[in-house]
Write an enzyme that holds these catalytic residues in place. Structure first.
Site, PDB file in Angstrom:
ATOM      1  N   GLU A 167      -8.791   4.352  11.388  1.00 37.70           N
ATOM      2  CA  GLU A 167      -7.758   3.982  12.358  1.00 37.70           C
ATOM      3  C   GLU A 167      -7.410   5.161  13.251  1.00 37.70           C
ATOM      4  O   GLU A 167      -8.133   6.155  13.314  1.00 37.70           O
ATOM      5  CB  GLU A 167      -6.519   3.492  11.615  1.00 37.70           C
ATOM      6  CG  GLU A 167      -5.968   4.522  10.625  1.00 37.70           C
ATOM      7  CD  GLU A 167      -4.608   4.139  10.064  1.00 37.70           C
ATOM      8  OE1 GLU A 167      -3.672   3.992  10.879  1.00 37.70           O
ATOM      9  OE2 GLU A 167      -4.476   3.998   8.824  1.00 37.70           O
TER      10      GLU A 167
ATOM     11  N   ASP B 228       0.862  -1.185   0.000  1.00 39.30           N
ATOM     12  CA  ASP B 228       0.000   0.000   0.000  1.00 39.30           C
ATOM     13  C   ASP B 228       0.894   1.228   0.000  1.00 39.30           C
ATOM     14  O   ASP B 228       1.926   1.252   0.666  1.00 39.30           O
ATOM     15  CB  ASP B 228      -0.946   0.002   1.202  1.00 39.30           C
ATOM     16  CG  ASP B 228      -0.225  -0.088   2.541  1.00 39.30           C
ATOM     17  OD1 ASP B 228       0.068   0.972   3.125  1.00 39.30           O
ATOM     18  OD2 ASP B 228       0.044  -1.210   3.006  1.00 39.30           O
TER      19      ASP B 228
ATOM     20  N   ASP C 195     -10.092   3.354   5.184  1.00 36.33           N
ATOM     21  CA  ASP C 195      -9.003   3.313   6.164  1.00 36.33           C
ATOM     22  C   ASP C 195      -9.470   4.055   7.408  1.00 36.33           C
ATOM     23  O   ASP C 195      -9.500   5.282   7.452  1.00 36.33           O
ATOM     24  CB  ASP C 195      -7.769   3.979   5.551  1.00 36.33           C
ATOM     25  CG  ASP C 195      -6.569   4.009   6.497  1.00 36.33           C
ATOM     26  OD1 ASP C 195      -6.696   3.534   7.634  1.00 36.33           O
ATOM     27  OD2 ASP C 195      -5.505   4.517   6.083  1.00 36.33           O
TER      28      ASP C 195
END
Length: 287
Positions: free
Chosen positions: A178, A87, A176
């Site tokens: 987090e 990534d 994403d």
């Protein structure tokens, strides 16, 4: 009584002076520290040293994993088939995709957007470059639930590279979600508020693309900020853990689809394992 004539040394004073010089020679002279340093006028200032908050837009996948969860060994050899991936985000710049391909990497995710205020200036090179060498590729969105709604960010993501096409080479977009690099860990939301925000994003992404978005997260963040919510098992899980195993997964998932296992791998740093052989990566791309 002894008489000291002019010009003759006085023994006691000479002894004391010599002792002082010897002591001074033993004391180290150190420069002022960053916390206590003279300013332009020569006055010493006491400036507290505090962590620097990164600029908006610079967040990337796994940015806070090592700091919050630590990092251990690399994955150990198993009999189960996995497929290597990477990534990337803007901080990696123009990526040498041929080097990665030759090392065995077969899939990639590239940061497309963040919030509703940032798009990756290297996205085109990264996204098309991976495709050009034969990889299966996808895009991810760094969520900032404290700025705009989930649906709004899903639309922004799709409109800026996060869509999906049924070409067999494009993976569904990834949310994403987090550690917050800009402030409060859970973006100022309660656990129920965070679950609602995530659901809002996922529902809108599916409405726009017809696909279930992948969820990238860590078990510790998920437990803290969603209350270990178990209701998103229909979405593929991409777990973040820098250790020899993926460890305990968030509630609702019995297995992971992808695992980010290190931030210090070859060429680009962030390396991942797909839970299955290449045909399983292709199956996810085809939908």
């Amino acid at each position: 009584m002894p008489v000291h004539r002019p010009g003759s040394p006085r023994p006691r004073r000479a002894f004391i002076a010599g002792a002082l010089i010897a002591v001074c020679a033993l004391v180290p002279i150190t420069p002022a520290s960053a916390a206590e340093s003279p300013d332009a006028t020569g006055t010493t200032t006491n400036t507290p040293v505090t962590p620097t908050t990164p600029a908006r837009g610079t967040a990337r996948m796994g940015m806070g994993v090592a700091a919050h969860d630590g990092q251990g060994g690399l994955p150990t050899g198993t009999r189960a088939a996995t497929t290597e991936g990477v990534d990337v985000a803007s901080y990696q710049g123009n990526v040498s995709w041929a080097t990665l391909w030759n090392s065995g990497v077969r899939w990639s995710y590239n940061k497309a957007s963040e919030g509703t205020y940032y798009t990756n200036p290297y996205f085109s090179q990264q996204y098309t470059g991976a495709y050009g060498v034969g990889m299966i590729r996808g895009a991810y969105h760094f969520a900032t639930p404290d700025t705009t709604s989930g649906a709004t960010q899903a639309n922004y993501f799709v409109d800026h590279g996060g869509g999906w096409s049924a070409d067999g080479r494009t993976l569904p977009g990834t949310l994403d979600i987090e550690w917050n690099p800009y402030g409060d860990t859970c973006y100022g939301k309660t656990t129920s508020g965070m679950v609602s925000w995530i659901r809002d994003f996922l529902n809108q992404y599916k409405a726009r693309t017809g696909r279930n978005a992948v969820i990238y997260t860590s078990t510790t963040w998920w437990s803290q900020c969603t209350g270990n919510y178990a209701g998103f098992s229909a979405n593929p899980l991409w777990i973040a853990r820098y250790a020899s195993t993926a460890g305990t997964l968030p509630a609702g998932w019995s297995t992971y689809t992808m695992w980010q296992y290190t931030s210090s791998g070859p060429t680009v740093g962030d390396h991942d394992k797909f839970n299955g052989a290449l045909d399983r990566v292709q199956a996810l791309a085809k939908g």
